[in-house]
Design an enzyme around this catalytic site. Structure first.
Site, PDB file in Angstrom:
ATOM      1  N   GLY A   1     -29.305 -13.835  17.915  1.00  0.00           N
ATOM      2  CA  GLY A   1     -28.819 -12.471  17.762  1.00  0.00           C
ATOM      3  C   GLY A   1     -27.538 -12.257  18.544  1.00  0.00           C
ATOM      4  CB  CYS A   2     -26.095  -9.258  20.158  1.00  0.00           C
ATOM      5  SG  CYS A   2     -24.748  -8.818  21.288  1.00  0.00           S
ATOM      6  CG  PHE A   3     -22.453 -13.824  21.655  1.00  0.00           C
ATOM      7  CD1 PHE A   3     -21.974 -12.595  22.094  1.00  0.00           C
ATOM      8  CD2 PHE A   3     -21.617 -14.598  20.847  1.00  0.00           C
ATOM      9  CE1 PHE A   3     -20.708 -12.145  21.759  1.00  0.00           C
ATOM     10  CE2 PHE A   3     -20.338 -14.155  20.503  1.00  0.00           C
ATOM     11  CZ  PHE A   3     -19.881 -12.931  20.962  1.00  0.00           C
TER      12      PHE A   3
ATOM     13  N   PRO B   1     -28.693 -13.338  25.335  1.00  0.00           N
ATOM     14  CG  PRO B   1     -29.069 -14.382  23.286  1.00  0.00           C
ATOM     15  CD  PRO B   1     -28.527 -13.122  23.889  1.00  0.00           C
TER      16      PRO B   1
END
Length: 208
Positions: free
Chosen positions: A29-31, A34
């Site tokens: 998903g949106c980095f 993470p």
């Protein structure tokens, strides 16, 4: 422990260099999230976010084409294994679902037979295979680093920390590749981190 330019430089100087680390690349998903979560993991030395998995040359955030937002980590295999990282990846998303938009899809780049076998081992432990999940399992053809303002995004919201890096002489690329920046990015996002090299692990913390 108070963050100082000297501590930043000393921590990074003592970190494992790239000759002794391995690299792994994932999309979750949106980095931004993470990047912070994996940066806080013991054994992860450096992180960077970028784009991969598509065919467009030189993608950018506003001209992404068919690429996916991904996180790339350098890790010390003596401290954390590729399988450990895979297990964390699959805990952090539902492998049976996949966003329709390629930008935010879940992907594991396993470019060798050994890494592909590790993926199968992790999935078999939960009764799945690479063919039975929606998560993309692919080879990495090329990683394109994202723009500077995406790198260590949570850390960049903390001006008191960011100013220390500037005082230490770090430019945007230096912050992106800094081991202590990876840890502090996780800390600012609310994850437990261990960065004080002068104290026992049980007594290490970060303060402003």
């Amino acid at each position: 422990m108070t963050l100082t330019p000297a501590l930043v430089r000393d921590y990074d100087a003592q970190a494992a260099d790239r000759a002794t680390t391995d690299t792994a690349t994932f999309g979750l998903g949106c980095f931004w999230g993470p990047d912070a979560r994996f940066g806080a993991v013991d054994g992860v030395v450096r992180t960077r976010v970028g784009y991969a998995g598509g065919t467009k040359l030189d993608p950018s955030y506003h001209s992404l084409g068919d690429h996916t937002e991904v996180l790339q980590v350098d890790f010390d295999p003596d401290a954390v294994t590729y399988r450990d990282l895979l297990e964390a990846v699959f805990r952090q998303h539902d492998p049976q679902t996949q966003p329709a938009k390629p930008q935010y899809q879940n992907v594991v780049f396993a470019s060798t037979d050994t890494r592909r076998a590790a993926v199968e081992t992790v999935l078999s432990a939960v009764g799945e295979t690479a063919e039975s999940v929606e998560t993309r399992i692919e080879q990495l053809s090329r990683f394109y680093p994202a723009e500077d303002y995406h790198q260590k995004y949570r850390l960049r919201s903390k001006s008191s920390f960011l100013s220390v890096f500037e005082e230490a002489g770090y430019d945007a690329e230096g912050i992106r590749d800094s081991p202590i920046a990876a840890k502090l990015n996780g800390y600012v996002a609310g994850h437990a981190v261990d960065v004080d090299t002068d104290r026992p692990a049980s007594d290490r913390h970060v303060s402003e």
